[in-house]
Design a protein around this motif. Structure first.
Motif, PDB file in Angstrom:
ATOM      1  N   GLU A 197       0.814  -1.217   0.000  1.00 33.26           N
ATOM      2  CA  GLU A 197       0.000   0.000   0.000  1.00 33.26           C
ATOM      3  C   GLU A 197       0.851   1.272   0.000  1.00 33.26           C
ATOM      4  O   GLU A 197       0.316   2.362  -0.144  1.00 33.26           O
ATOM      5  N   ILE A 198       2.165   1.112   0.161  1.00 30.03           N
ATOM      6  CA  ILE A 198       3.048   2.282   0.211  1.00 30.03           C
ATOM      7  C   ILE A 198       4.309   2.051  -0.635  1.00 30.03           C
ATOM      8  O   ILE A 198       5.423   2.324  -0.195  1.00 30.03           O
ATOM      9  N   PRO A 199       4.168   1.556  -1.863  1.00 30.35           N
ATOM     10  CA  PRO A 199       5.350   1.184  -2.655  1.00 30.35           C
ATOM     11  C   PRO A 199       6.293   2.343  -2.950  1.00 30.35           C
ATOM     12  O   PRO A 199       7.524   2.175  -2.905  1.00 30.35           O
ATOM     13  N   ASN A 200       5.751   3.503  -3.274  1.00 30.33           N
ATOM     14  CA  ASN A 200       6.612   4.643  -3.602  1.00 30.33           C
ATOM     15  C   ASN A 200       7.359   5.152  -2.375  1.00 30.33           C
ATOM     16  O   ASN A 200       8.540   5.525  -2.463  1.00 30.33           O
ATOM     17  N   GLU A 201       6.683   5.182  -1.232  1.00 31.15           N
ATOM     18  CA  GLU A 201       7.328   5.644  -0.005  1.00 31.15           C
ATOM     19  C   GLU A 201       8.397   4.659   0.456  1.00 31.15           C
ATOM     20  O   GLU A 201       9.467   5.056   0.908  1.00 31.15           O
ATOM     21  N   ILE A 202       8.120   3.365   0.321  1.00 25.72           N
ATOM     22  CA  ILE A 202       9.102   2.351   0.692  1.00 25.72           C
ATOM     23  C   ILE A 202      10.342   2.468  -0.184  1.00 25.72           C
ATOM     24  O   ILE A 202      11.480   2.362   0.292  1.00 25.72           O
ATOM     25  N   GLU A 242      13.059   4.933   0.879  1.00 25.40           N
ATOM     26  CA  GLU A 242      13.792   4.635   2.115  1.00 25.40           C
ATOM     27  C   GLU A 242      13.926   5.879   2.994  1.00 25.40           C
ATOM     28  O   GLU A 242      15.016   6.381   3.261  1.00 25.40           O
ATOM     29  N   LYS A 243      12.789   6.336   3.485  1.00 25.03           N
ATOM     30  CA  LYS A 243      12.753   7.519   4.349  1.00 25.03           C
ATOM     31  C   LYS A 243      12.846   7.181   5.832  1.00 25.03           C
ATOM     32  O   LYS A 243      13.301   7.994   6.630  1.00 25.03           O
ATOM     33  N   VAL A 244      12.369   5.992   6.205  1.00 27.22           N
ATOM     34  CA  VAL A 244      12.247   5.647   7.621  1.00 27.22           C
ATOM     35  C   VAL A 244      13.070   4.400   7.941  1.00 27.22           C
ATOM     36  O   VAL A 244      13.023   3.411   7.212  1.00 27.22           O
ATOM     37  N   PHE A 245      13.817   4.472   9.053  1.00 26.15           N
ATOM     38  CA  PHE A 245      14.688   3.377   9.477  1.00 26.15           C
ATOM     39  C   PHE A 245      14.433   3.070  10.955  1.00 26.15           C
ATOM     40  O   PHE A 245      14.070   3.955  11.731  1.00 26.15           O
ATOM     41  N   VAL A 246      14.601   1.809  11.342  1.00 29.52           N
ATOM     42  CA  VAL A 246      14.461   1.419  12.747  1.00 29.52           C
ATOM     43  C   VAL A 246      15.851   1.135  13.321  1.00 29.52           C
ATOM     44  O   VAL A 246      16.670   0.507  12.657  1.00 29.52           O
ATOM     45  N   ASP A 272       6.542  14.696  -5.890  1.00 33.67           N
ATOM     46  CA  ASP A 272       6.411  13.292  -6.288  1.00 33.67           C
ATOM     47  C   ASP A 272       5.759  12.442  -5.196  1.00 33.67           C
ATOM     48  O   ASP A 272       5.985  11.239  -5.108  1.00 33.67           O
ATOM     49  N   ARG A 273       4.967  13.064  -4.369  1.00 32.56           N
ATOM     50  CA  ARG A 273       4.314  12.311  -3.309  1.00 32.56           C
ATOM     51  C   ARG A 273       2.799  12.299  -3.484  1.00 32.56           C
ATOM     52  O   ARG A 273       2.204  13.209  -4.045  1.00 32.56           O
ATOM     53  N   ASP A 274       2.198  11.228  -3.012  1.00 36.67           N
ATOM     54  CA  ASP A 274       0.749  11.125  -2.915  1.00 36.67           C
ATOM     55  C   ASP A 274       0.423  11.292  -1.432  1.00 36.67           C
ATOM     56  O   ASP A 274       0.931  10.534  -0.598  1.00 36.67           O
ATOM     57  N   LEU A 275      -0.393  12.276  -1.086  1.00 34.85           N
ATOM     58  CA  LEU A 275      -0.629  12.599   0.318  1.00 34.85           C
ATOM     59  C   LEU A 275      -1.185  11.415   1.093  1.00 34.85           C
ATOM     60  O   LEU A 275      -0.782  11.156   2.236  1.00 34.85           O
ATOM     61  N   GLU A 276      -2.110  10.666   0.498  1.00 35.75           N
ATOM     62  CA  GLU A 276      -2.695   9.522   1.194  1.00 35.75           C
ATOM     63  C   GLU A 276      -1.646   8.435   1.446  1.00 35.75           C
ATOM     64  O   GLU A 276      -1.640   7.793   2.500  1.00 35.75           O
ATOM     65  N   GLU A 277      -0.741   8.261   0.491  1.00 35.75           N
ATOM     66  CA  GLU A 277       0.313   7.261   0.686  1.00 35.75           C
ATOM     67  C   GLU A 277       1.292   7.722   1.770  1.00 35.75           C
ATOM     68  O   GLU A 277       1.781   6.910   2.560  1.00 35.75           O
ATOM     69  N   THR A 278       1.567   9.005   1.813  1.00 36.63           N
ATOM     70  CA  THR A 278       2.428   9.554   2.864  1.00 36.63           C
ATOM     71  C   THR A 278       1.808   9.314   4.234  1.00 36.63           C
ATOM     72  O   THR A 278       2.489   8.933   5.190  1.00 36.63           O
ATOM     73  N   LYS A 279       0.505   9.510   4.338  1.00 33.91           N
ATOM     74  CA  LYS A 279      -0.193   9.262   5.606  1.00 33.91           C
ATOM     75  C   LYS A 279      -0.154   7.773   5.956  1.00 33.91           C
ATOM     76  O   LYS A 279       0.010   7.400   7.126  1.00 33.91           O
ATOM     77  N   ARG A 280      -0.293   6.913   4.945  1.00 32.26           N
ATOM     78  CA  ARG A 280      -0.224   5.477   5.202  1.00 32.26           C
ATOM     79  C   ARG A 280       1.170   5.078   5.700  1.00 32.26           C
ATOM     80  O   ARG A 280       1.304   4.210   6.561  1.00 32.26           O
ATOM     81  N   LEU A 281       2.213   5.717   5.138  1.00 31.53           N
ATOM     82  CA  LEU A 281       3.570   5.439   5.615  1.00 31.53           C
ATOM     83  C   LEU A 281       3.697   5.808   7.090  1.00 31.53           C
ATOM     84  O   LEU A 281       4.311   5.068   7.872  1.00 31.53           O
ATOM     85  N   ILE A 340      12.810   0.452   7.479  1.00 32.93           N
ATOM     86  CA  ILE A 340      11.773  -0.093   8.350  1.00 32.93           C
ATOM     87  C   ILE A 340      11.053  -1.298   7.748  1.00 32.93           C
ATOM     88  O   ILE A 340      10.604  -2.180   8.470  1.00 32.93           O
ATOM     89  N   ASP A 341      10.967  -1.382   6.426  1.00 32.64           N
ATOM     90  CA  ASP A 341      10.284  -2.523   5.813  1.00 32.64           C
ATOM     91  C   ASP A 341      11.128  -3.802   5.882  1.00 32.64           C
ATOM     92  O   ASP A 341      10.615  -4.889   5.604  1.00 32.64           O
TER      93      ASP A 341
END
Length: 248
Positions: free
Chosen positions: A79-84, A87-91, A113-122, A240-241
């Motif tokens: 559901e978040i392929p572009n955000e994944i 590689e914005k988020v790391f654990v 280049d962002r979709d707001l709903e996908e950003t929220k899902r991330l 994170i993924d």
């Protein structure tokens, strides 16, 4: 000392009393409330200073939002392929207080280049992962917001406010601390717009770190073995993924 201890016990007793009333209220209002434990209800209660009316409104709003925004109970990578891909988020392990730690590369976010709903899902995907790594003894997580490379294209106020709303309205009492590093001068214009929307409790948890003191400042709260290697620690960045410590 005895008076202080007695006061603390009294406060805890009052919180327990109000928690019981809060539980009865939300269970009656929405059957889905029964699926959530008292630890979660307590966070919503504390977020509204033990005011049962305000806490009830906040929690019922959360239940409705969760059903609509996360109907399957979790956000999947599909559901978040572009955000994944970005590689914005790391654990990164835990801080010295046992809070799960994540690094957010804010400079990698651009509005064109962002979709707001996908950003929220991330945001939900990441916070759910962090929350899954907490427990009864430590319910909060910590973040490092890295603004390396941040420019005009990253000044996405709509996205920042959307993520802030999710954090404050649907993950109350979860944020422990935020370290802001590599913050450019240009960022302060955006900060002045976002700042009024940050609640007072959250503001107290934000620390801006000077570039020349990043490693030593972070080491005050994060052990060297959990500190990301990009800040002079020994922990490689892990997207994170790819974190396998939490199973769906």
């Amino acid at each position: 000392m005895g008076e202080v201890a007695e006061s603390i016990r009294g406060d805890e007793s009052e919180e327990q009393r109000k928690l019981a009333l809060f539980r009865a209220r939300v269970d009656k209002e929405d059957p889905d409330a029964k699926e959530h434990d008292d630890l979660m209800l307590r966070r919503f209660l504390r977020a509204r200073d033990l005011n049962i009316e305000k806490s009830t409104a906040m929690f019922l709003k959360y239940l409705k939002w969760r059903r609509e925004f996360v109907p399957r109970g979790f956000i999947s990578e599909s559901e978040i392929p572009n955000e994944i891909r970005k590689e914005k988020v790391f654990v990164q392990g835990f801080d010295k207080k046992g809070r799960p730690l994540a690094v957010i590369m804010v400079g990698k976010h651009t509005s064109d280049d962002r979709d707001l709903e996908e950003t929220k899902r991330l945001a939900v995907y990441a916070m759910d992962k962090l929350c899954a790594r907490t427990g009864a003894q430590q319910e909060k997580f910590a973040l490092i917001g890295d603004f390396q490379g941040w420019g005009y294209a990253s000044s996405d106020i709509r996205a920042y406010l959307a993520v802030l709303e999710i954090l404050q309205d649907y993950y109350p009492e979860r944020l422990g601390k935020v370290f802001m590093v590599h913050v450019p001068y240009l960022f302060w214009t955006a900060w002045k717009i976002v700042y009024p929307f940050i609640d007072d409790n959250t503001k107290k948890k934000i620390t801006f770190v000077e570039n020349k003191h990043i490693r030593e400042t972070l080491l005050e709260d994060i052990d060297e073995h959990h500190l990301p290697d990009v800040y002079g620690g020994k922990q490689p960045l892990l997207p994170i993924d790819r974190d396998a410590s939490v199973k769906k």
